[in-house]
Design a protein around this motif. Structure first.
Motif, PDB file in Angstrom:
ATOM      1  N   TYR A 313       0.864  -1.214   0.071  1.00  0.00           N
ATOM      2  CA  TYR A 313      -0.049  -0.008  -0.074  1.00  0.00           C
ATOM      3  C   TYR A 313       0.800   1.133  -0.050  1.00  0.00           C
ATOM      4  CZ  TYR A 313      -4.620  -2.181   0.485  1.00  0.00           C
ATOM      5  OH  TYR A 313      -5.611  -3.048   0.375  1.00  0.00           O
ATOM      6  N   LEU A 314       2.123   1.262   0.540  1.00  0.00           N
ATOM      7  CA  LEU A 314       2.934   2.363   0.634  1.00  0.00           C
ATOM      8  C   LEU A 314       3.338   2.540  -0.626  1.00  0.00           C
ATOM      9  CD1 LEU A 314       4.960   4.354   1.826  1.00  0.00           C
ATOM     10  CD2 LEU A 314       6.546   2.597   2.361  1.00  0.00           C
ATOM     11  N   ALA A 315       3.599   1.257  -1.517  1.00  0.00           N
ATOM     12  CA  ALA A 315       4.201   1.477  -2.935  1.00  0.00           C
ATOM     13  C   ALA A 315       3.055   2.188  -3.741  1.00  0.00           C
ATOM     14  CB  ALA A 315       4.417   0.260  -3.487  1.00  0.00           C
ATOM     15  N   LEU A 316       1.824   1.692  -3.601  1.00  0.00           N
ATOM     16  CA  LEU A 316       0.627   2.241  -4.292  1.00  0.00           C
ATOM     17  C   LEU A 316       0.372   3.597  -3.764  1.00  0.00           C
ATOM     18  CD1 LEU A 316      -1.787   1.837  -6.079  1.00  0.00           C
ATOM     19  CD2 LEU A 316      -3.231   1.289  -4.158  1.00  0.00           C
ATOM     20  N   ALA A 317       0.666   4.131  -2.831  1.00  0.00           N
ATOM     21  CA  ALA A 317       0.628   5.462  -2.521  1.00  0.00           C
ATOM     22  C   ALA A 317       1.610   6.393  -3.087  1.00  0.00           C
ATOM     23  CB  ALA A 317       0.824   5.643  -0.926  1.00  0.00           C
ATOM     24  N   LEU A 318       2.739   5.840  -3.255  1.00  0.00           N
ATOM     25  CA  LEU A 318       3.915   6.517  -4.095  1.00  0.00           C
ATOM     26  C   LEU A 318       3.764   6.502  -5.550  1.00  0.00           C
ATOM     27  CD1 LEU A 318       6.861   5.234  -1.866  1.00  0.00           C
ATOM     28  CD2 LEU A 318       5.887   7.383  -1.957  1.00  0.00           C
ATOM     29  N   VAL A 319       3.264   5.381  -6.077  1.00  0.00           N
ATOM     30  CA  VAL A 319       3.252   5.372  -7.553  1.00  0.00           C
ATOM     31  C   VAL A 319       1.819   6.196  -7.849  1.00  0.00           C
ATOM     32  CG1 VAL A 319       2.674   3.700  -9.384  1.00  0.00           C
ATOM     33  CG2 VAL A 319       4.265   3.176  -7.524  1.00  0.00           C
ATOM     34  N   GLY A 320       0.808   6.080  -7.397  1.00  0.00           N
ATOM     35  CA  GLY A 320      -0.383   6.555  -7.488  1.00  0.00           C
ATOM     36  C   GLY A 320      -1.263   5.580  -8.460  1.00  0.00           C
ATOM     37  N   ASN A 321      -2.092   6.289  -9.550  1.00  0.00           N
ATOM     38  CA  ASN A 321      -3.004   5.747 -10.123  1.00  0.00           C
ATOM     39  C   ASN A 321      -2.523   4.690 -11.303  1.00  0.00           C
ATOM     40  OD1 ASN A 321      -5.043   5.229 -12.482  1.00  0.00           O
ATOM     41  ND2 ASN A 321      -6.215   6.232 -10.994  1.00  0.00           N
ATOM     42  N   ASN A 322      -2.358   3.597 -10.705  1.00  0.00           N
ATOM     43  CA  ASN A 322      -1.873   2.321 -11.755  1.00  0.00           C
ATOM     44  C   ASN A 322      -2.469   1.138 -11.447  1.00  0.00           C
ATOM     45  OD1 ASN A 322      -0.221   0.060 -12.250  1.00  0.00           O
ATOM     46  ND2 ASN A 322       1.281   1.679 -13.090  1.00  0.00           N
ATOM     47  N   ALA A 323      -3.270   0.551 -12.300  1.00  0.00           N
ATOM     48  CA  ALA A 323      -4.162  -0.563 -12.088  1.00  0.00           C
ATOM     49  C   ALA A 323      -3.516  -1.808 -11.693  1.00  0.00           C
ATOM     50  CB  ALA A 323      -4.994  -0.892 -13.260  1.00  0.00           C
ATOM     51  N   VAL A 324      -2.194  -1.990 -12.280  1.00  0.00           N
ATOM     52  CA  VAL A 324      -1.396  -3.133 -12.114  1.00  0.00           C
ATOM     53  C   VAL A 324      -1.005  -3.035 -10.467  1.00  0.00           C
ATOM     54  CG1 VAL A 324       0.735  -4.550 -12.366  1.00  0.00           C
ATOM     55  CG2 VAL A 324      -0.624  -3.538 -14.404  1.00  0.00           C
ATOM     56  N   MET A 325      -0.394  -1.768  -9.954  1.00  0.00           N
ATOM     57  CA  MET A 325      -0.028  -1.649  -8.679  1.00  0.00           C
ATOM     58  C   MET A 325      -1.104  -1.882  -7.839  1.00  0.00           C
ATOM     59  SD  MET A 325       2.715  -1.320  -7.234  1.00  0.00           S
ATOM     60  CE  MET A 325       2.525  -1.881  -5.586  1.00  0.00           C
ATOM     61  N   HIS A 385      -3.110  14.401   8.592  1.00  0.00           N
ATOM     62  CA  HIS A 385      -2.100  15.148   9.015  1.00  0.00           C
ATOM     63  C   HIS A 385      -0.557  14.999   8.303  1.00  0.00           C
ATOM     64  CE1 HIS A 385      -5.004  16.345  12.026  1.00  0.00           C
ATOM     65  NE2 HIS A 385      -4.263  17.349  12.414  1.00  0.00           N
ATOM     66  N   ILE A 386      -0.477  13.580   7.911  1.00  0.00           N
ATOM     67  CA  ILE A 386       0.810  13.288   7.482  1.00  0.00           C
ATOM     68  C   ILE A 386       0.908  12.589   6.100  1.00  0.00           C
ATOM     69  CG2 ILE A 386       1.672  12.831   9.886  1.00  0.00           C
ATOM     70  CD1 ILE A 386       1.464   9.785   9.190  1.00  0.00           C
ATOM     71  N   GLY A 387      -0.447  12.412   5.591  1.00  0.00           N
ATOM     72  CA  GLY A 387      -0.727  11.889   4.072  1.00  0.00           C
ATOM     73  C   GLY A 387      -0.398  10.332   4.216  1.00  0.00           C
ATOM     74  N   TYR A 388      -0.942   9.606   3.098  1.00  0.00           N
ATOM     75  CA  TYR A 388      -0.893   8.406   2.806  1.00  0.00           C
ATOM     76  C   TYR A 388       0.535   7.568   3.168  1.00  0.00           C
ATOM     77  CZ  TYR A 388      -5.943   8.537   1.625  1.00  0.00           C
ATOM     78  OH  TYR A 388      -7.286   8.620   1.705  1.00  0.00           O
ATOM     79  N   ALA A 389       1.384   7.980   2.505  1.00  0.00           N
ATOM     80  CA  ALA A 389       2.774   7.623   2.312  1.00  0.00           C
ATOM     81  C   ALA A 389       3.308   6.951   3.697  1.00  0.00           C
ATOM     82  CB  ALA A 389       3.437   7.832   1.520  1.00  0.00           C
ATOM     83  N   GLN A 390       3.300   8.291   4.508  1.00  0.00           N
ATOM     84  CA  GLN A 390       3.828   8.275   5.805  1.00  0.00           C
ATOM     85  C   GLN A 390       2.916   7.329   6.685  1.00  0.00           C
ATOM     86  OE1 GLN A 390       3.498  10.922   3.980  1.00  0.00           O
ATOM     87  NE2 GLN A 390       5.406  12.010   3.949  1.00  0.00           N
ATOM     88  N   PHE A 391       1.643   7.421   6.559  1.00  0.00           N
ATOM     89  CA  PHE A 391       0.649   6.600   7.078  1.00  0.00           C
ATOM     90  C   PHE A 391       0.869   5.214   7.247  1.00  0.00           C
ATOM     91  CE2 PHE A 391      -3.370   4.155   7.022  1.00  0.00           C
ATOM     92  CZ  PHE A 391      -3.614   4.133   8.469  1.00  0.00           C
ATOM     93  N   PHE A 392       1.214   4.603   6.016  1.00  0.00           N
ATOM     94  CA  PHE A 392       1.611   3.110   5.848  1.00  0.00           C
ATOM     95  C   PHE A 392       2.872   2.788   6.478  1.00  0.00           C
ATOM     96  CE2 PHE A 392      -1.586   3.721   2.176  1.00  0.00           C
ATOM     97  CZ  PHE A 392      -2.638   2.830   2.691  1.00  0.00           C
ATOM     98  N   VAL A 393       3.882   3.858   6.487  1.00  0.00           N
ATOM     99  CA  VAL A 393       5.165   3.538   7.300  1.00  0.00           C
ATOM    100  C   VAL A 393       4.484   3.544   8.838  1.00  0.00           C
ATOM    101  CG1 VAL A 393       7.100   4.590   7.998  1.00  0.00           C
ATOM    102  CG2 VAL A 393       6.296   4.816   5.690  1.00  0.00           C
ATOM    103  N   VAL A 394       3.614   4.121   9.340  1.00  0.00           N
ATOM    104  CA  VAL A 394       3.207   4.009  10.658  1.00  0.00           C
ATOM    105  C   VAL A 394       2.712   2.690  10.791  1.00  0.00           C
ATOM    106  CG1 VAL A 394       1.777   4.988  12.395  1.00  0.00           C
ATOM    107  CG2 VAL A 394       2.941   6.455  10.991  1.00  0.00           C
ATOM    108  N   CYS A 395       1.673   2.249   9.962  1.00  0.00           N
ATOM    109  CA  CYS A 395       1.222   1.104   9.850  1.00  0.00           C
ATOM    110  C   CYS A 395       2.258  -0.091  10.086  1.00  0.00           C
ATOM    111  CB  CYS A 395       0.147   0.798   8.775  1.00  0.00           C
ATOM    112  SG  CYS A 395      -1.114   1.978   8.694  1.00  0.00           S
ATOM    113  N   PHE A 396       3.150   0.008   9.352  1.00  0.00           N
ATOM    114  CA  PHE A 396       4.361  -0.972   9.446  1.00  0.00           C
ATOM    115  C   PHE A 396       4.865  -1.050  10.778  1.00  0.00           C
ATOM    116  CE2 PHE A 396       8.762  -2.148   8.863  1.00  0.00           C
ATOM    117  CZ  PHE A 396       8.886  -3.371   8.164  1.00  0.00           C
TER     118      PHE A 396
END
Length: 430
Positions: A313-325, A385-396
């Protein structure tokens, strides 16, 4: 060579036996009323003009699933005068459900919304009660080395039962009307009733607590005295933390997909199919693997995969709109969900005492549902407050404490588990 043949035979026996079939059938019976409530009833109400606010309030009647531990001691203490302690309660709840589900068809949502709410509440109560006794029966039925496989098969049957109320049931409603659809769905409770009548009882006479006080107090007393209060608190804390990162990552995934620019069609097809298939693979394959690995090592391996899968999900947040991802990320995440869930449920089952299975397992299952209840609000606040990418780092990072607790809770080389598994395998082979 002889040892290899013996192990293969044991694996076959652990998968292709009557116990696995029973787990599938009772899992189906357990899931059917829940999916009636959360998928069938809302559409039925909406099709009859009920407003969304009222439909949303119907979610309140699902509280028995969270609070079922409150009356589980009654089902541990009292033995019905027929079929035994587990089968007797199963039959009572299943007959109550088939009757109530049939009665629900006789009301009109446009006129009888209050009566419908009452009946739905009773369905939720008897459905949660059926879950109590089925969870206890499954634990008592399965030897420890089959807990993973049996749980995996049961979870999948539970999920696939949704195709009756929210799949075929909708088709019947479209062609024959909603009343016929209600009756059609309720008929499938016969699967559970027939199964209950033909399976063997797992609870022996005299095993039940001899008083309500004993049924309420002893399960807690036994659990906390088994290895001491510190160990008991560690186990409960582990159950809360093991899937915390996972629960956080999936709590608001649909808004996340939408914010990444995916359409409703893409979310409903790519994400839904990937999630469904991967979760199924995770629970079934995970259960099979657990036969050989045991519960402790499975908690380690599946937990590590569950934690790493969050990074999809972190990778998807960084890549954005990509159906394969999107497909890759959801597949990885829900493969981890399936693996982690089957390992945790097997561990919860093993942690119960067979004298108080219903009460202790109901308590554990209610406990693990707590994070799912609260992470949504916390996740939304964090994302803003921190955005999706940072949020998934927090989840990890939030998944790490649960993994670290495995050193104490489920050591990789546990002599106790190895001894139990060898004994159970010898019993199965005999």
């Amino acid at each position: 060579m002889t040892q290899i043949i013996k192990e293969k035979k044991t694996l076959k026996q652990a998968l292709l036996n009557k116990r696995m079939l029973i787990c599938i059938l009772i899992g189906f019976s357990s899931g059917l009323p829940l999916y009636l409530l959360i998928q069938f009833v809302p559409l039925w109400l909406r099709e009859h003009g009920v407003d969304l606010t009222t439909i949303g309030l119907f979610g309140i009647v699902l509280f028995p699933y969270t609070w079922k531990f409150l009356w589980s001691p009654i089902m541990d203490r009292y033995v019905p005068p027929f079929l035994g302690r587990r089968r007797g309660w199963m039959l009572i709840t299943q007959i109550s459900l088939i009757v109530l589900m049939g009665i629900l068809a006789m009301f009109n949502p446009a006129k009888d919304i209050a009566a419908i709410a009452v009946i739905v509440g009773f369905i939720a109560f008897f459905s949660a009660s059926q879950d109590i006794v089925i969870d206890a029966y499954r634990r008592e039925l399965l030897p420890d080395e089959e807990l993973g496989a049996g749980t995996g098969f049961s979870i999948q049957a539970y999920r696939y039962s949704s195709f009756i109320p929210s799949g075929i049931g909708f088709i019947v409603a479209d062609f024959m009307g909603w009343q016929a659809a209600h009756w059609f769905v309720s008929i499938f409770m016969l699967v559970g009733i027939i199964t209950t009548l033909f399976i063997d009882e797992t609870s022996k006479a005299g095993d039940e607590p001899q008083s309500i006080r004993e049924a309420v107090v002893e399960p807690f007393k036994e659990f906390f005295n088994r290895d001491g209060y510190r160990s008991a608190i560690m186990i409960l804390l582990f159950m809360l933390l093991y899937k915390l990162g996972d629960n956080m990552a999936t709590a608001l995934e649909t808004p996340f997909f939408s914010d990444m620019g995916f359409s409703a069609l893409e979310i409903g097809t790519i994400a839904k199919i990937s999630k469904t298939v991967s979760a199924a693979v995770g629970t079934i394959i995970g259960g099979i693997i657990m036969i050989k690995l045991g519960i402790n090592r499975s908690l380690w391996i599946f937990g590590i995969f569950q934690m790493i899968s969050i990074l999809g999900y972190l990778a998807l947040a960084l890549v954005g709109n990509n159906a394969v991802m999107l497909a890759v990320a959801t597949s990885l995440e829900y493969l981890g969900v399936g693996l982690g869930s089957v390992a945790l449920i097997a561990y919860m089952s093993r942690s119960t005492n067979k004298h108080f299975t219903a009460t202790q397992f109901a308590l554990f299952s209610s406990l693990v549902s707590i994070p799912r209840t609260f992470v949504g609000a916390a996740s939304g606040y964090t994302i803003e407050h921190i955005g999706y990418a940072q949020f998934f780092v927090v989840c990890f990072l939030c998944a790490i404490p649960g993994m670290l607790m495995l050193f104490k809770i489920a050591p990789w080389n546990s002599k106790k588990e190895s001894t139990e598994n060898q004994s159970a395998q010898q019993t199965t082979a005999e």
